[in-house]
Design a protein around this motif. Sequence first.
Motif, PDB file in Angstrom:
ATOM      1  N   ILE A  68     -12.400   4.165 -30.363  1.00  0.00           N
ATOM      2  CA  ILE A  68     -13.819   3.921 -30.097  1.00  0.00           C
ATOM      3  C   ILE A  68     -14.471   3.239 -31.297  1.00  0.00           C
ATOM      4  N   GLU A  69     -14.105   3.686 -32.483  1.00  0.00           N
ATOM      5  CA  GLU A  69     -14.661   3.061 -33.696  1.00  0.00           C
ATOM      6  C   GLU A  69     -14.230   1.597 -33.808  1.00  0.00           C
ATOM      7  N   LEU A  70     -12.988   1.300 -33.427  1.00  0.00           N
ATOM      8  CA  LEU A  70     -12.524  -0.093 -33.450  1.00  0.00           C
ATOM      9  C   LEU A  70     -13.303  -0.935 -32.448  1.00  0.00           C
ATOM     10  N   ARG A 110     -16.335  -0.370 -31.368  1.00  0.00           N
ATOM     11  CA  ARG A 110     -17.691  -0.546 -31.902  1.00  0.00           C
ATOM     12  C   ARG A 110     -17.710  -1.552 -33.054  1.00  0.00           C
ATOM     13  N   ALA A 111     -16.687  -1.511 -33.883  1.00  0.00           N
ATOM     14  CA  ALA A 111     -16.605  -2.465 -34.996  1.00  0.00           C
ATOM     15  C   ALA A 111     -16.446  -3.888 -34.464  1.00  0.00           C
ATOM     16  N   ASN A 134     -17.494  -4.978 -31.530  1.00  0.00           N
ATOM     17  CA  ASN A 134     -18.788  -5.324 -30.955  1.00  0.00           C
ATOM     18  C   ASN A 134     -19.761  -5.777 -32.042  1.00  0.00           C
ATOM     19  N   ARG A 181     -14.635 -10.304 -41.211  1.00  0.00           N
ATOM     20  CA  ARG A 181     -14.057  -9.003 -40.864  1.00  0.00           C
ATOM     21  C   ARG A 181     -12.935  -9.096 -39.832  1.00  0.00           C
ATOM     22  N   TRP A 222      -9.895  -6.321 -38.898  1.00  0.00           N
ATOM     23  CA  TRP A 222      -9.996  -5.674 -37.598  1.00  0.00           C
ATOM     24  C   TRP A 222      -8.706  -5.837 -36.802  1.00  0.00           C
ATOM     25  N   THR A 270      -2.809   0.420 -32.159  1.00  0.00           N
ATOM     26  CA  THR A 270      -3.587   1.211 -31.209  1.00  0.00           C
ATOM     27  C   THR A 270      -3.400   0.656 -29.804  1.00  0.00           C
TER      28      THR A 270
END
Length: 90
Positions: free
Chosen positions: A2-4, A6-7, A9, A19, A23, A30
Amino acid sequence: MIELARAFNAMVRYQQAERLDSWVAAAKDTALAGFADGLVRDLAAIRAALSLSWSTGSVEGQISYMKTIKRTMSGRAKFDLLRHRVLEAA
């Protein structure tokens, strides 16, 4: 994961091309690995999209609108009527 997501996005929304490499490296191990591999295949285009201010959003909107008009006619008329309806809408 989920953090990936959001990152990613945030990276796209705020056009942070610097970035992208980190990323992709983080996403390799994953469930997003297939998506990351797809990004790597066209990395130059992704970088350009994240760093340039150009956008085709307005053009895509017009194309989508024209396709909607064409679908509502569903083959009942030829190009002349389609052209007339598109120009009338503009």
